[in-house]
Design an enzyme around this catalytic site. Structure first.
Site, PDB file in Angstrom:
ATOM      1  N   GLU A 135       0.844  -1.211   0.000  1.00 21.31           N
ATOM      2  CA  GLU A 135       0.000   0.000   0.000  1.00 21.31           C
ATOM      3  C   GLU A 135       0.874   1.255   0.000  1.00 21.31           C
ATOM      4  OE1 GLU A 135      -2.908  -0.453  -0.837  1.00 21.31           O
ATOM      5  OE2 GLU A 135      -3.184  -2.549  -0.274  1.00 21.31           O
ATOM      6  N   HIS A 138       1.839   2.119  -3.436  1.00 23.28           N
ATOM      7  CA  HIS A 138       0.811   2.901  -4.152  1.00 23.28           C
ATOM      8  C   HIS A 138       0.907   4.383  -3.786  1.00 23.28           C
ATOM      9  CE1 HIS A 138      -1.296  -0.258  -6.200  1.00 23.28           C
ATOM     10  NE2 HIS A 138      -1.658  -0.896  -5.093  1.00 23.28           N
ATOM     11  N   CYS A 150       7.035  -9.838  -6.764  1.00 25.54           N
ATOM     12  CA  CYS A 150       7.254  -8.430  -6.386  1.00 25.54           C
ATOM     13  C   CYS A 150       6.196  -7.992  -5.378  1.00 25.54           C
ATOM     14  CB  CYS A 150       7.180  -7.563  -7.639  1.00 25.54           C
ATOM     15  SG  CYS A 150       7.265  -5.787  -7.319  1.00 25.54           S
ATOM     16  N   CYS A 169      10.559  -5.536  -7.274  1.00 22.13           N
ATOM     17  CA  CYS A 169      11.370  -5.942  -8.422  1.00 22.13           C
ATOM     18  C   CYS A 169      12.197  -4.735  -8.884  1.00 22.13           C
ATOM     19  CB  CYS A 169      10.476  -6.470  -9.546  1.00 22.13           C
ATOM     20  SG  CYS A 169       9.558  -5.162 -10.391  1.00 22.13           S
TER      21      CYS A 169
END
Ligand code: ZN
Ligand code: ZN
Length: 180
Positions: A135, A138, A150, A169
């Site tokens: 989160e 994001h 990932c 990643c």
């Protein structure tokens, strides 16, 4: 811990075990290289309870946190023990505004395995930390990633989540550094 512009706040909503908050903070420092501090808790956002679904509206809680604002941190990961939903999904493990500053994590479904058994507490903590990092990604404007290991891979269930590793990643790491 020193307050910097880049510090992340971990905000318990209602009763949340202190250890899980500390583990999240440690993982945010270790894997996203951001200092994280645990904030004093706010009460459970009862207004967001959908009485028919018996779940809490993640979007409504994020909106409340955004309008309220949290001093001293640019990014906040709120944590609660109740089940969350967004209208298109039966439940979500977490929710965040893309590029925003408020994210939400639910611990509710993390202490039951898909087969009904109870996970070791280390696995429970691992799941919670992965969702917090996802989160947070994001909030730093990372989108979902196709790489299944990932942290930014979308997890529809706990099997997906358990498959992901504790790493972004290469592509997502670059994006994360770019947005910090
Ligand atoms: Zn996501
Ligand atoms: Zn990725």
């Amino acid at each position: 811990m020193e307050m910097t512009q880049r510090s992340v706040g971990i905000l318990p909503l209602g009763e949340v075990p202190g250890l899980v908050l500390k583990i999240m903070a440690a993982h945010i420092l270790a894997y996203a290289d951001l200092p994280a501090k645990i904030l004093p808790s706010l009460e459970t956002p009862h207004f967001a309870l959908d009485k028919r679904r018996l779940q809490y509206d993640a979007g409504g809680i994020l909106k409340m946190l955004e309008s309220r604002g949290i001093k001293g941190c640019t990014k906040v990961v709120a944590v609660m023990d109740q089940d969350l939903f967004v209208p298109v999904f039966t439940h979500v493990y977490g929710e965040a505004r893309q590029g925003g500053n408020m994210a939400l994590v639910s611990l509710f479904r993390l202490d039951k395995n898909p087969d009904g058994s109870t996970p070791a507490s280390s696995l429970f903590y691992e799941r919670a930390a992965k969702i917090a990092l996802h989160e947070l990604g994001h909030l730093f404007d990372l989108f979902h990633c196709n790489e299944s290991t990932c942290l930014m891979h979308f997890s529809g269930d706990l099997e997906d989540l358990d498959r992901s590793s504790f790493s972004f990643c290469r592509h997502c790491s670059v994006g994360l550094r770019f947005h910090l």
